[in-house]
Design an enzyme around this catalytic site. Structure first.
Site, mmCIF file in Angstrom:
data_model
loop_
_atom_site.group_PDB
_atom_site.id
_atom_site.type_symbol
_atom_site.label_atom_id
_atom_site.label_comp_id
_atom_site.label_asym_id
_atom_site.label_seq_id
_atom_site.Cartn_x
_atom_site.Cartn_y
_atom_site.Cartn_z
ATOM 1 C CG HIS A 329 -2.072 -1.040 1.190
ATOM 2 N ND1 HIS A 329 -2.898 -1.560 0.081
ATOM 3 C CD2 HIS A 329 -2.281 -2.152 2.140
ATOM 4 C CE1 HIS A 329 -3.432 -2.550 0.373
ATOM 5 N NE2 HIS A 329 -2.978 -2.994 1.762
ATOM 6 C CG ASP A 380 -5.268 -5.999 -0.144
ATOM 7 O OD1 ASP A 380 -5.229 -6.857 0.859
ATOM 8 O OD2 ASP A 380 -5.255 -5.005 0.117
#
Length: 507
Positions: A329, A380
């Site tokens: 991220h 994810d």
């Protein structure tokens, strides 16, 4: 309870892509803003076609993206799961060759996965909220998983990935113990279930065994204890985590399809004084090390309050950053954070579909890359499983932020989806169509409603900005065709497998 890896008669896939039946499942075997993002390998051999022989299959690629450009008519010879020759200018398929019509890319790498989040698709789209409210729903699914049910779900999820052209997955795994925190009789039962699931789905896996020890950052040594949802994630200490992870790594050191890496869940979940233990384990095992980093501003605020520094600086001070490390991220970073990550050659895994689904924000991917951080991509939470969409979203999100276009070439985005993604997972020999590379391929249809009418010489642009996972026609892993004409060879009804495994968790 029968552990999946102990079940008799499971498929065993060797490095050359052949399948046998066995009681073991040891199984199959930097993005920059320019096309020169990855050092080129040996040049393809021009000339006549390579005849099929006893050494292994020959694939004829109608069109192939070779890292910088698209070539028509490419013959790829495979031996023992690796590419042994690449010949261009082969106008017609050689006798006996397997024909892959469309545009063939290196297999795609999904560098960040939580397989069990696939059970949340659709259900978490009702109403409003934040990452933190979404997390409560996620915990409900996590509490219900057993080694057997996780195996069934992950097998279906990894099969969905194979249908999307993904040949390797990085599984960020922290569901280690029973729901009340007690170890299973086999302490790595949950991790073994994931490794077996990947074998059954025919893809490679880097199991990123994750240290998750606390529920938050506090001034007390050891952080806040895990809450009732998180107790099954924790080994108690980083030293205990390292011992369990070492056993798992030892059990799979000769595996052709599985590699064991390490992960720090976040600076929230691993107390500062124990970060170095995880980093030293990864260094000793020469393993990839991943960490959720600055996904939420609340994490940054807590870290600054307790430690007087950002999460990135805290990781740097405890030896976590480095070329084998990937921050996942990397959303809310300071200028100093970006400089630290770039100088250490620490990678960045962007997961745009999840980051926008959870309203996390848009990470500074372009600045990180310019600073020296290689980019990879992950799905994810699996709001969708489509690495081409992740690549497209990274560019389009940056366009929204800057109101300008063209931050990456299509080739650079494909490098993030292939070679750099594989490198982030420790598969440095994958992600390229060249001699010596692993024979992992993904072929896109050029005649679908999304891709029809495009110019084949602009195949990279078509792949990133027009195609989707639905356009994947063939997937090859270790020279073995796992998906042919959109049908999975090992999991014949993937939608049914998904539906049944998810329904079992809702019952």
């Amino acid at each position: 309870m029968t552990h999946p890896t102990a079940a008799p008669g499971r498929t065993r896939v060797t490095d050359d892509g052949t399948a046998t039946r066995s009681g073991q499942t040891t199984a199959p075997g930097a993005a920059t803003g320019t096309e020169a993002a990855t050092a080129p390998g040996p040049a393809p051999s021009p000339g006549p076609a390579v005849p099929a022989g006893p050494a292994g299959p020959v694939y004829w690629l109608e069109h192939a993206w070779l890292g910088t450009h698209v070539e028509p008519g490419v013959a790829v010879a495979v031996t023992d799961g690796r590419i042994t020759d690449v010949r261009t200018g082969v106008r017609t398929p050689p006798p006996g060759a397997v024909v892959l019509r469309g545009l063939t890319l290196p297999g795609l790498a999904n560098a960040h996965s939580h397989a069990f989040h696939r059970a949340l698709r659709g259900t978490v789209q009702v109403g409003s909220g934040t990452f933190w409210t979404w997390r409560e729903i996620m915990y409900g699914i996590a509490a219900k998983l057993t080694p057997d049910s996780y195996y069934a779900l992950a097998r279906a999820v990894y099969a969905e990935m194979a249908l999307a052209g993904i040949t390797a997955v990085g599984e960020f795994h922290y569901l280690h113990h029973t729901p009340d925190g007690a170890p299973y009789d086999r302490p790595n039962a949950m991790g073994e279930a994931l490794i077996a699931a990947a074998a059954e789905a025919g893809i490679r896996i880097t199991l990123l065994d994750t240290a998750y020890l606390s529920s938050g950052i506090t001034k007390r040594r050891g952080g806040a204890p895990p809450d009732r949802h998180q107790i099954r994630f924790s080994d108690g200490t980083a030293a205990a985590w390292a011992e369990r992870a070492a056993d798992l790594a030892s059990a799979h050191e000769d595996s052709a399809h599985a590699r064991i890496g390490a992960a720090i869940h976040s600076v929230r979940a691993v107390p500062a004084e124990q970060l170095s233990t995880v980093a030293e384990w990864a260094e000793a095992h020469r393993a990839p090390l991943h960490v959720h980093l600055s996904e939420q501003t609340a994490e940054n605020d807590a870290c600054l309050d307790v430690h007087g520094r950002t999460p990135t600086r805290l990781l740097a001070d405890h030896g976590v950053l480095g070329a084998r490390t990937t921050g996942v991220h990397n959303t809310h970073l300071t200028d100093e954070d970006i400089a630290l990550l770039g100088a250490a050659r620490t990678g960045t895994c962007m997961c745009p579909t999840t980051e926008r689904d959870l309203a996390d924000g848009i990470g500074p991917a372009a600045r990180l890359q310019r600073a020296g951080s290689p980019l990879s991509l992950g799905s994810d939470s699996h709001a969708v499983i489509d690495i081409l969409e992740e690549a497209r979203a990274m560019e389009l999100d940056e366009r929204l932020r800057t109101r300008s276009r063209g931050h990456w070439t299509a080739a650079a985005l494909l490098h993030a989806a292939t070679s750099t993604g594989h490198a982030a997972l420790g598969w440095h020999e994958a992600g390229r169509i060249e001699r010596g590379a692993l024979a992992d391929l993904a072929t896109l249809a050029l005649d679908s409603v999304r891709t029809a009418g495009t110019l084949t010489r602009l195949g990279a642009e078509t792949a990133v900005f027009a195609a989707s996972a639905a356009d994947v026609r063939h997937t090859v892993v270790a020279g073995r065709q796992i998906v042919r004409d959109g049908v999975h060879a090992l999991v014949p009804d993937v939608p049914k497998a998904l539906a049944e495994s998810i329904a079992a968790l809702r019952g």
